[in-house]
Design a protein around this motif. Structure first.
Motif, PDB file in Angstrom:
ATOM      1  N   ALA A 181     -24.011 -30.155 -20.494  1.00 15.41           N
ATOM      2  CA  ALA A 181     -24.187 -29.505 -19.195  1.00 15.41           C
ATOM      3  C   ALA A 181     -23.352 -28.230 -19.115  1.00 15.41           C
ATOM      4  O   ALA A 181     -23.821 -27.180 -18.672  1.00 15.41           O
ATOM      5  CB  ALA A 181     -23.804 -30.465 -18.073  1.00 15.41           C
ATOM      6  N   LYS A 182     -22.081 -28.317 -19.574  1.00 16.29           N
ATOM      7  CA  LYS A 182     -21.215 -27.136 -19.511  1.00 16.29           C
ATOM      8  C   LYS A 182     -21.648 -26.080 -20.528  1.00 16.29           C
ATOM      9  O   LYS A 182     -21.542 -24.883 -20.273  1.00 16.29           O
ATOM     10  CB  LYS A 182     -19.756 -27.536 -19.745  1.00 16.29           C
ATOM     11  CG  LYS A 182     -19.165 -28.388 -18.636  1.00 16.29           C
ATOM     12  CD  LYS A 182     -19.194 -27.663 -17.309  1.00 16.29           C
ATOM     13  CE  LYS A 182     -19.321 -28.674 -16.195  1.00 16.29           C
ATOM     14  NZ  LYS A 182     -19.656 -28.069 -14.907  1.00 16.29           N
ATOM     15  N   ALA A 183     -22.140 -26.533 -21.689  1.00 18.99           N
ATOM     16  CA  ALA A 183     -22.611 -25.577 -22.698  1.00 18.99           C
ATOM     17  C   ALA A 183     -23.778 -24.765 -22.134  1.00 18.99           C
ATOM     18  O   ALA A 183     -23.921 -23.578 -22.405  1.00 18.99           O
ATOM     19  CB  ALA A 183     -23.037 -26.317 -23.966  1.00 18.99           C
ATOM     20  N   ALA A 184     -24.613 -25.423 -21.322  1.00 14.86           N
ATOM     21  CA  ALA A 184     -25.762 -24.732 -20.734  1.00 14.86           C
ATOM     22  C   ALA A 184     -25.291 -23.568 -19.862  1.00 14.86           C
ATOM     23  O   ALA A 184     -25.821 -22.465 -19.938  1.00 14.86           O
ATOM     24  CB  ALA A 184     -26.585 -25.712 -19.906  1.00 14.86           C
ATOM     25  N   VAL A 185     -24.255 -23.821 -19.056  1.00 11.55           N
ATOM     26  CA  VAL A 185     -23.717 -22.752 -18.203  1.00 11.55           C
ATOM     27  C   VAL A 185     -23.021 -21.702 -19.058  1.00 11.55           C
ATOM     28  O   VAL A 185     -23.233 -20.492 -18.904  1.00 11.55           O
ATOM     29  CB  VAL A 185     -22.716 -23.341 -17.187  1.00 11.55           C
ATOM     30  CG1 VAL A 185     -22.207 -22.255 -16.255  1.00 11.55           C
ATOM     31  CG2 VAL A 185     -23.355 -24.466 -16.391  1.00 11.55           C
ATOM     32  N   PHE A 186     -22.196 -22.194 -19.984  1.00 10.98           N
ATOM     33  CA  PHE A 186     -21.382 -21.281 -20.796  1.00 10.98           C
ATOM     34  C   PHE A 186     -22.266 -20.362 -21.639  1.00 10.98           C
ATOM     35  O   PHE A 186     -21.975 -19.174 -21.791  1.00 10.98           O
ATOM     36  CB  PHE A 186     -20.444 -22.115 -21.682  1.00 10.98           C
ATOM     37  CG  PHE A 186     -19.386 -21.310 -22.370  1.00 10.98           C
ATOM     38  CD1 PHE A 186     -18.539 -20.496 -21.646  1.00 10.98           C
ATOM     39  CD2 PHE A 186     -19.224 -21.377 -23.752  1.00 10.98           C
ATOM     40  CE1 PHE A 186     -17.558 -19.754 -22.273  1.00 10.98           C
ATOM     41  CE2 PHE A 186     -18.235 -20.636 -24.393  1.00 10.98           C
ATOM     42  CZ  PHE A 186     -17.408 -19.830 -23.649  1.00 10.98           C
ATOM     43  N   THR A 187     -23.376 -20.922 -22.176  1.00  8.77           N
ATOM     44  CA  THR A 187     -24.292 -20.111 -22.978  1.00  8.77           C
ATOM     45  C   THR A 187     -24.767 -18.895 -22.178  1.00  8.77           C
ATOM     46  O   THR A 187     -24.824 -17.776 -22.685  1.00  8.77           O
ATOM     47  CB  THR A 187     -25.515 -20.948 -23.397  1.00  8.77           C
ATOM     48  OG1 THR A 187     -25.041 -22.075 -24.133  1.00  8.77           O
ATOM     49  CG2 THR A 187     -26.456 -20.151 -24.262  1.00  8.77           C
ATOM     50  N   ARG A 188     -25.083 -19.128 -20.914  1.00  7.48           N
ATOM     51  CA  ARG A 188     -25.536 -18.015 -20.063  1.00  7.48           C
ATOM     52  C   ARG A 188     -24.452 -16.965 -19.893  1.00  7.48           C
ATOM     53  O   ARG A 188     -24.716 -15.768 -19.957  1.00  7.48           O
ATOM     54  CB  ARG A 188     -25.912 -18.533 -18.682  1.00  7.48           C
ATOM     55  CG  ARG A 188     -27.242 -19.160 -18.716  1.00  7.48           C
ATOM     56  CD  ARG A 188     -27.809 -19.441 -17.375  1.00  7.48           C
ATOM     57  NE  ARG A 188     -29.188 -19.797 -17.644  1.00  7.48           N
ATOM     58  CZ  ARG A 188     -30.220 -19.244 -17.051  1.00  7.48           C
ATOM     59  NH1 ARG A 188     -30.051 -18.342 -16.125  1.00  7.48           N
ATOM     60  NH2 ARG A 188     -31.433 -19.590 -17.371  1.00  7.48           N
ATOM     61  N   PHE A 189     -23.224 -17.435 -19.657  1.00  7.91           N
ATOM     62  CA  PHE A 189     -22.119 -16.481 -19.491  1.00  7.91           C
ATOM     63  C   PHE A 189     -21.904 -15.675 -20.777  1.00  7.91           C
ATOM     64  O   PHE A 189     -21.736 -14.458 -20.736  1.00  7.91           O
ATOM     65  CB  PHE A 189     -20.827 -17.216 -19.122  1.00  7.91           C
ATOM     66  CG  PHE A 189     -20.742 -17.589 -17.669  1.00  7.91           C
ATOM     67  CD1 PHE A 189     -20.832 -16.612 -16.682  1.00  7.91           C
ATOM     68  CD2 PHE A 189     -20.559 -18.905 -17.279  1.00  7.91           C
ATOM     69  CE1 PHE A 189     -20.743 -16.958 -15.346  1.00  7.91           C
ATOM     70  CE2 PHE A 189     -20.478 -19.251 -15.944  1.00  7.91           C
ATOM     71  CZ  PHE A 189     -20.574 -18.273 -14.976  1.00  7.91           C
ATOM     72  N   VAL A 190     -21.927 -16.407 -21.911  1.00  7.71           N
ATOM     73  CA  VAL A 190     -21.719 -15.720 -23.190  1.00  7.71           C
ATOM     74  C   VAL A 190     -22.822 -14.698 -23.402  1.00  7.71           C
ATOM     75  O   VAL A 190     -22.574 -13.549 -23.760  1.00  7.71           O
ATOM     76  CB  VAL A 190     -21.696 -16.729 -24.365  1.00  7.71           C
ATOM     77  CG1 VAL A 190     -21.695 -16.005 -25.690  1.00  7.71           C
ATOM     78  CG2 VAL A 190     -20.473 -17.624 -24.261  1.00  7.71           C
TER      79      VAL A 190
END
Lengths: 307, 554
Positions: A181-190
């Protein structure tokens, strides 16, 4: 800003949070009534209970006693078993740290390469695919995703235990639930940070000097993309802690997340107070570190503060 | 199709029928069309045109460095290599050895989060893979010294934001020349720099050219910059080369109307006429010993006092255009803000309309900003933005507002058809005139214009200057024009006030400004006008540098 001023501000934030939580918990109903059934008790018994657990007198008097105790390192006792609240929380902390640490590793290991790749392929089919998965990842509720994993991996396939602790196998599903779940958000930020960094003139200029693609990416694009990423770090840490509360309950993981859910239900106020104070402390420290990190990542930051 | 070369060597750079299409989804837009030119060793080739003419795209294509997806047709050969068909590793080698590139904004072209030293070592290591630490350091210092950077050791540990724009551009030139390329591409290398620094950078490029036999491809919108330096010139418009040849010949007899317009915009007005005193009315804005200091608030320089204005005195009369000239940091923008009532002076008196001291913002004073598109709301139609101004100031009758708006649009030379457009559909010149119209709606007696032309194309600048002149002559409006471009000053100003480090160093009628500038700083500014030598060139003085006719195609 001077370090001393920052520390003072951190202490004031902590004090405000402690006070707010103390007052809010006591305004939302008499904790004694929640524990003892007044129909079965005499008034004397109720009063002696109040005295025993420090619920005697007005809220102001209680607060003064509480804050004095806190300053002496005494955070109160668990209403369940009379054990020191601080020690109880500390006992459960490692399990949560393990969970959050492993989830953060998953988040970074997925988020940075996938986000970078999507940014470099921006506008392509692959980029669209990554973005769709990302939307799916953060739109699906944690508890639902967790239950889905239990259903497939434990109930149907019998690969993993449904919950509890004891072996590395127990860790897998909770970590996947939070990490993905956090990777999904973080991927967008990255992705968005990398997109901005890729557009920088200095990246074009590095390419014009004939530097290799990998070198341009690692030494020119990344350092610039890290600057905005650092500022969202506290956000992600906060998100992980609240995700842990839900996920620990789903997987019966013995961490502070589950402890706070249980303690709120039992109106075990001392435990709730300690956990919230701890979380607040972690957030304040994270913010302090990010400020320092920011100045280190971007030398312009200190210059900008001067103007 | 190419003219026969008189030199026996093959040209260093051949661009043959180059067409570039930008790919945006399924749509394609041609930005460069059928462009051909060649550059011989040691030549100074200028590609001139306004923004959007395709000159930047052309020079980025020369290094296969386009930042967006594009289709390219035609042939580019540089230093014996077919640029458009190189493999990635060949391309890297080509960029290392064959061409160096200098960009418009040196601060942006250097990585802001890494030291100059780390970036220079990284590039040097590519060229000298076997060199040790000390050897690399020596090479880096030598490179910085070659572009006349003082204290090179200290610069290695500095970050780009700690150096001035001029120093950063010197660093960029050093970077571009690390691989000893035979061709240097410079994309508007002085546009982002202060005027007095521009000439230094151009001189440095001339010096490098003479020392190393370097060929230069200079891309610029400013003919003034290249008039006295380039050996060859090509003028681009809407993706095509419309005129080219030996600089001297093109300047002497431009064949295209467009080229003539570019020249006129770049030329210095030498017919200065002093207007009679009775052309001016009463004092409209006056500064009387105005001082303003700022204290920096943090960082290493915390508490340092910056003097933005030190006993500044000057007057703007009705019907007068006063140019406030100075480099960035000289205090001219602070002066404008004080005149607007946005910043309060520490001491001294500012009077507007000979009446009262400024307390707050005064509708009799309006301002026009540097970037027209930034000062318009991108989501609102032009008509809504203009109506809003009048509404805020109490005009409730829509018909009356509309009448006043159309009258004002006529004053600035715009048709009413632009009222239905949003700012993204306005050209730079139209947008700036809308901003001027918005300021005029409140019938100000004083207009403050802060660098109103620096974001506007050369060809459109004239329209705006004419608009200012008309406002002065017909409506008697006083204008305080803040600028760093002395050519504009000579064109429309009646009086010039020069500021340096918060002091007024010159306050003189424009007719006496050029010939006998008393202050040393003013002299330096005047010397730095890029177009200054244009007239000399027109008198058929041959340009410096190697001459050959191969770059010119009839």
């Amino acid at each position: 800003m001077k370090l001393a001023a920052r520390l003072l501000r951190a202490v004031i934030s902590l004090w405000l949070i402690v006070t707010f939580v103390f007052v809010a918990l006591r305004l939302t109903g008499d904790p004694v009534i929640a524990v003892l059934n007044p129909d079965d008790m005499t008034k004397d018994m109720m009063d002696s209970y109040r005295k025993l657990w420090g619920f005697e007198g007005t809220i102001g008097e209680q607060y003064l006693i509480y804050i004095t105790n806190v300053m002496h390192g005494n955070f109160g006792k668990s209403i369940l078993n009379g054990r020191d609240a601080f020690a109880t929380v500390m006992e459960r902390l490692p399990a949560t740290l393990q969970l959050i640490g492993a989830s953060a590793a998953i988040m970074i290991l997925i988020g940075i390469p996938v986000g970078t790749w999507a940014a470099m392929k921006a506008g392509s089919k692959w980029d669209a695919l990554v973005m769709s998965f990302s939307t799916f990842g953060f739109a699906i509720p944690n508890f639902f995703f967790g239950l889905l994993l239990i259903l497939v991996l434990s109930v149907t396939l019998h690969w993993l235990p449904t919950g509890g602790t004891g072996s590395p196998l127990h860790l897998i599903m909770p970590v996947i639930t939070i990490g993905v779940a956090k990777a999904a958000v973080f991927t967008r930020f990255v992705r968005s940070a990398m997109l901005d960094a890729l557009k920088l003139q200095c990246v074009t200029s590095a390419r014009a000097r004939g530097l290799s693609g990998a070198r341009v990416l690692i030494r020119h694009v990344f350092p610039n993309a890290l600057v905005p990423l650092a500022t969202i770090l506290p956000l992600l840490v906060g998100g992980m802690i609240s995700a842990a509360a839900v996920v620990e309950a789903v997987f019966a993981w013995p961490g502070i997340g589950r402890l706070i859910v249980e303690s709120v239900a039992q109106r075990n106020l001392a435990i709730v107070q300690v956990i919230i104070m701890l979380v607040a402390f972690v957030m304040i420290v994270t913010n302090l570190l990010v400020d320092l990190l920011y100045a280190w990542l971007d030398p312009r930051a200190s210059a900008a503060a001067a103007n | 199709m190419l003219a026969p070369s008189v030199t026996h060597e093959s040209p260093l750079c051949i661009v043959d029928r180059l067409t570039v299409e930008v790919i945006d989804g399924l749509a394609r837009k041609t930005v460069v069309e059928d462009v051909s030119f060649q550059i011989n060793k040691g030549e100074y080739f200028a590609l001139v045109g306004e923004s959007g003419s395709g000159k930047s795209v052309t020079c980025h294509t020369l290094m296969n460095l386009l930042p967006f997806p594009a289709a390219t047709y035609g042939r580019i050969v540089v230093d014996g290599q077919k640029v458009l068909s190189l493999t990635p590793s060949e391309l890297r080698r080509f960029r290392q050895k064959s061409v160096g590139m200098v960009f418009q904004d040196p601060m942006a072209a250097l990585n802001p989060v890494r030291t100059i030293g780390s970036q220079i070592f990284e590039t040097l290591r590519m060229h000298h893979p076997k060199a040790g630490r000390d050897e690399l350091r020596e090479l880096a210092l030598a490179a910085l010294r070659s572009v006349h950077i003082a204290q090179p050791e200290a610069r290695l540990n500095a970050y780009p934001h700690q150096l001035s724009g001029g120093l950063n551009q010197r660093v960029m030139i050093a970077f571009a020349l690390l691989g000893n390329p035979p061709l240097l591409i410079a994309d508007e290398p002085t546009t982002a720099l202060d005027m007095s620094v521009q000439a230094e950078i151009l001189d440095l490029m001339d010096e490098m050219r003479a020392q190393r036999g370097l060929a230069v491809l200079m891309v610029t919108h400013d003919l003034g910059i290249v008039g006295d330096r380039a050996t060859h010139i090509a003028v681009m418009k809407s993706g095509k080369i419309v005129e080219r040849g030996i600089t001297r010949e093109v300047l002497a007899a431009p064949k295209q109307e467009y080229t003539k317009a570019l020249f006129e915009a770049a030329a210095v007005n030498h017919e200065l006429k002093e207007r009679p005193d009775h052309a001016y009315g009463a004092a409209c804005l006056s500064f009387d010993k105005v001082s303003k200091r700022f204290r920096t608030s943090g960082g290493k320089s915390k508490g340092e006092v910056v003097i933005a204005a030190d006993e500044v005195s000057f007057t703007v009369k009705q019907g007068e255009i006063v140019a406030l000239v100075g480099e960035s940091g000289s205090g001219k923008t602070t002066a404008a803000k004080m005149a607007m009532g946005l910043v309060r002076p520490d001491s001294g008196k500012i009077t507007v309309n000979a009446a009262r001291e400024i307390e707050t913002q005064d509708v009799g004073v309006q301002i026009v900003f540097q970037h027209p598109k930034d000062s318009l709301d991108p989501l609102m139609k032009v008509s809504a933005q203009l109506h809003e101004v009048l509404k805020v100031h109490g005009e409730k009758d829509e018909a009356k507002r509309a009448a006043q708006i159309s009258a004002t649009l006529r004053d600035v030379g715009l048709s009413e058809s632009i009222l239905d457009r949003r700012p993204s559909f306005l050209s730079g010149g139209e947008a700036q005139r809308v901003v001027i119209a918005r300021a005029l709606l409140l019938k100000p007696r004083l207009l403050i214009a802060d660098e109103p032309l620096s974001a506007v194309d050369v060809c459109l600048q004239k329209q705006i200057l004419d608009c200012f002149k008309a406002l002065r002559d017909k409506r008697g409006i006083a204008i305080l024009l803040i600028t760093h471009d002395l050519r504009i000053v000579f064109d429309i100003a009646d009086r010039v006030v020069v500021m340096k480090s918060g002091h007024v160093v010159e306050d003189v009628g424009v007719a006496h400004f050029g010939d006998e500038a008393r202050d040393a700083y003013t002299k330096k500014l005047i010397r730095a006008i890029p177009g200054r030598k244009l007239s000399d060139l027109n008198d058929a003085a041959p340009p410096a540098g190697p001459r050959s006719v191969s770059g010119a195609v009839a």
